[in-house]
Design a protein around this motif. Sequence first.
Motif, PDB file in Angstrom:
ATOM      1  N   THR A  14       0.817  -1.224   0.000  1.00 37.59           N
ATOM      2  CA  THR A  14       0.000   0.000   0.000  1.00 37.59           C
ATOM      3  C   THR A  14       0.849   1.272   0.000  1.00 37.59           C
ATOM      4  N   SER A  15       2.178   1.141  -0.160  1.00 34.63           N
ATOM      5  CA  SER A  15       3.072   2.306  -0.093  1.00 34.63           C
ATOM      6  C   SER A  15       3.700   2.568  -1.456  1.00 34.63           C
ATOM      7  N   VAL A  16       3.955   3.845  -1.720  1.00 34.66           N
ATOM      8  CA  VAL A  16       4.587   4.260  -2.974  1.00 34.66           C
ATOM      9  C   VAL A  16       5.748   5.192  -2.660  1.00 34.66           C
ATOM     10  N   PHE A  17       6.698   5.186  -3.589  1.00 32.10           N
ATOM     11  CA  PHE A  17       7.818   6.122  -3.526  1.00 32.10           C
ATOM     12  C   PHE A  17       7.628   7.149  -4.633  1.00 32.10           C
ATOM     13  N   ILE A  18       7.723   8.424  -4.297  1.00 26.70           N
ATOM     14  CA  ILE A  18       7.564   9.522  -5.254  1.00 26.70           C
ATOM     15  C   ILE A  18       8.888  10.262  -5.323  1.00 26.70           C
ATOM     16  N   GLY A  19       9.481  10.293  -6.506  1.00 27.22           N
ATOM     17  CA  GLY A  19      10.765  10.949  -6.693  1.00 27.22           C
ATOM     18  C   GLY A  19      10.720  12.028  -7.755  1.00 27.22           C
ATOM     19  N   LYS A  20      11.832  12.773  -7.856  1.00 28.32           N
ATOM     20  CA  LYS A  20      11.998  13.869  -8.825  1.00 28.32           C
ATOM     21  C   LYS A  20      10.942  14.956  -8.636  1.00 28.32           C
ATOM     22  N   LEU A  21      10.611  15.209  -7.390  1.00 24.58           N
ATOM     23  CA  LEU A  21       9.680  16.285  -7.061  1.00 24.58           C
ATOM     24  C   LEU A  21      10.424  17.616  -7.013  1.00 24.58           C
ATOM     25  N   PRO A  22       9.741  18.727  -7.272  1.00 24.77           N
ATOM     26  CA  PRO A  22      10.389  20.032  -7.073  1.00 24.77           C
ATOM     27  C   PRO A  22      10.775  20.212  -5.606  1.00 24.77           C
ATOM     28  N   LYS A  23      11.995  20.637  -5.384  1.00 23.17           N
ATOM     29  CA  LYS A  23      12.492  20.752  -4.012  1.00 23.17           C
ATOM     30  C   LYS A  23      11.812  21.864  -3.230  1.00 23.17           C
ATOM     31  N   SER A  24      11.119  22.730  -3.948  1.00 25.63           N
ATOM     32  CA  SER A  24      10.413  23.816  -3.259  1.00 25.63           C
ATOM     33  C   SER A  24       9.049  23.377  -2.732  1.00 25.63           C
ATOM     34  N   MET A  25       8.573  22.192  -3.149  1.00 24.25           N
ATOM     35  CA  MET A  25       7.251  21.723  -2.713  1.00 24.25           C
ATOM     36  C   MET A  25       7.277  21.305  -1.249  1.00 24.25           C
ATOM     37  N   LYS A  26       6.174  21.610  -0.579  1.00 25.52           N
ATOM     38  CA  LYS A  26       6.030  21.256   0.826  1.00 25.52           C
ATOM     39  C   LYS A  26       5.151  20.018   0.958  1.00 25.52           C
ATOM     40  N   GLU A  27       5.119  19.482   2.171  1.00 27.96           N
ATOM     41  CA  GLU A  27       4.388  18.237   2.417  1.00 27.96           C
ATOM     42  C   GLU A  27       2.893  18.407   2.162  1.00 27.96           C
ATOM     43  N   ASN A  28       2.345  19.553   2.548  1.00 30.08           N
ATOM     44  CA  ASN A  28       0.907  19.778   2.351  1.00 30.08           C
ATOM     45  C   ASN A  28       0.549  19.825   0.867  1.00 30.08           C
ATOM     46  N   GLU A  29       1.421  20.426   0.061  1.00 30.61           N
ATOM     47  CA  GLU A  29       1.158  20.522  -1.379  1.00 30.61           C
ATOM     48  C   GLU A  29       1.178  19.144  -2.037  1.00 30.61           C
ATOM     49  N   ILE A  30       2.120  18.296  -1.628  1.00 33.02           N
ATOM     50  CA  ILE A  30       2.185  16.942  -2.196  1.00 33.02           C
ATOM     51  C   ILE A  30       0.978  16.122  -1.752  1.00 33.02           C
ATOM     52  N   ARG A  31       0.578  16.311  -0.509  1.00 32.41           N
ATOM     53  CA  ARG A  31      -0.595  15.587  -0.003  1.00 32.41           C
ATOM     54  C   ARG A  31      -1.847  15.954  -0.800  1.00 32.41           C
ATOM     55  N   GLU A  32      -1.987  17.225  -1.132  1.00 30.38           N
ATOM     56  CA  GLU A  32      -3.145  17.662  -1.919  1.00 30.38           C
ATOM     57  C   GLU A  32      -3.148  17.039  -3.319  1.00 30.38           C
ATOM     58  N   LYS A  33      -1.948  16.810  -3.885  1.00 30.60           N
ATOM     59  CA  LYS A  33      -1.861  16.224  -5.227  1.00 30.60           C
ATOM     60  C   LYS A  33      -2.297  14.759  -5.234  1.00 30.60           C
ATOM     61  N   PHE A  34      -1.999  14.020  -4.151  1.00 28.61           N
ATOM     62  CA  PHE A  34      -2.229  12.572  -4.133  1.00 28.61           C
ATOM     63  C   PHE A  34      -3.384  12.150  -3.231  1.00 28.61           C
ATOM     64  N   ILE A  35      -4.062  13.094  -2.618  1.00 28.89           N
ATOM     65  CA  ILE A  35      -5.177  12.719  -1.746  1.00 28.89           C
ATOM     66  C   ILE A  35      -6.368  12.210  -2.553  1.00 28.89           C
ATOM     67  N   THR A  36      -6.418  12.567  -3.836  1.00 22.81           N
ATOM     68  CA  THR A  36      -7.507  12.080  -4.693  1.00 22.81           C
ATOM     69  C   THR A  36      -7.351  10.601  -5.046  1.00 22.81           C
ATOM     70  N   CYS A  37      -6.140  10.047  -4.863  1.00 22.55           N
ATOM     71  CA  CYS A  37      -5.926   8.622  -5.162  1.00 22.55           C
ATOM     72  C   CYS A  37      -6.533   7.722  -4.084  1.00 22.55           C
ATOM     73  N   GLY A  38      -6.564   8.185  -2.862  1.00 22.36           N
ATOM     74  CA  GLY A  38      -7.107   7.393  -1.758  1.00 22.36           C
ATOM     75  C   GLY A  38      -6.722   8.003  -0.424  1.00 22.36           C
ATOM     76  N   ARG A  39      -7.198   7.389   0.626  1.00 24.96           N
ATOM     77  CA  ARG A  39      -6.898   7.884   1.969  1.00 24.96           C
ATOM     78  C   ARG A  39      -5.444   7.595   2.323  1.00 24.96           C
ATOM     79  N   ILE A  40      -4.760   8.635   2.799  1.00 23.19           N
ATOM     80  CA  ILE A  40      -3.340   8.530   3.146  1.00 23.19           C
ATOM     81  C   ILE A  40      -3.232   8.279   4.643  1.00 23.19           C
ATOM     82  N   SER A  41      -2.577   7.171   4.983  1.00 24.62           N
ATOM     83  CA  SER A  41      -2.387   6.861   6.405  1.00 24.62           C
ATOM     84  C   SER A  41      -1.191   7.615   6.976  1.00 24.62           C
ATOM     85  N   ARG A  42      -0.104   7.708   6.215  1.00 14.71           N
ATOM     86  CA  ARG A  42       1.047   8.502   6.645  1.00 14.71           C
ATOM     87  C   ARG A  42       1.916   8.862   5.441  1.00 14.71           C
ATOM     88  N   MET A  43       2.715   9.891   5.658  1.00 16.07           N
ATOM     89  CA  MET A  43       3.561  10.425   4.595  1.00 16.07           C
ATOM     90  C   MET A  43       4.835  10.963   5.225  1.00 16.07           C
TER      91      MET A  43
END
Length: 297
Positions: A14-43
Amino acid sequence: MTNNERQKPYNPETSVFIGKLPKSMKENEIREKFITCGRISRMMMQYYPNGQSKGCCFIEFEDKKGAERACSRDGSIIDKQYIRVNMAEKKPMKLNYKHLPKTTQKKMNNSYCIFVGKVSSITTESTLVKIFAKCGKVLRVTIPIWRNTNKRRGFAVVEFASLASVEKALELANTTVDGKQITVMRLDDVLNKEKQPKTKKEKKDKSSTKKQLTEETKEEKEQGEEEMKKEEEDINGDSPTTKMEEDDSSEDFSSKDIQKEIKKEIKQKRQEELKEKHTNEDDIFEQELLKMESTDN
């Protein structure tokens, strides 16, 4: 999230690795991008010791469907960068908040690799794995990216576990993938072509073609300069053709004037002659009248 929760091993299903992200992105911004895929237990974001983001993170979903939906976004663009999304490693990973564990990847064996050309910008690594998995076990697929623009360079390298799978993969040349016909070659052949020195004939042919091109360009430049000069002379009225025309016109104009003057002189002479005739006739007529009067008297 506490340190104990961070150090817990991720569930690889149930876990994925996400790489090559912009280094300026914050955790909340990434969560908003992937929250539509399903419920996130932790990040968990990954950082360097100085606190700067490494441009990668791990996300654990509550179910497998969320992880599969997230993997479908592999190759998507975020802030003009192609991100990488794949399933987390099957081994339980004790991740530290400050740094990632060192990867122990083996060097690529060129004899077990193929070069895939004319790859579409839409094509992802997962799609190439699906296509070439029919030939044999695929160890890894790499799609190089330009450093300045973060855009794909239009080719990929696929590494197999055996030479037999390489032979089978060569048969998949000219197959259409995402609307483009890919080319498949051995990686060794491509590298050897680049390293081969050029023969004397090729060098001579290139030098001769360069000379021809330079001569043609010189002739074209000269012709263009001559045409430009002619146009400038025509505009300024300094061209030899215009001068000749002016000279001819001046000659024509002077001859016409002379002819007119001659005609005028002839007319004047005729008028004078006629006047003289009339005067003589009038004188004769007057004399006759006087004679008649004298006879009558």
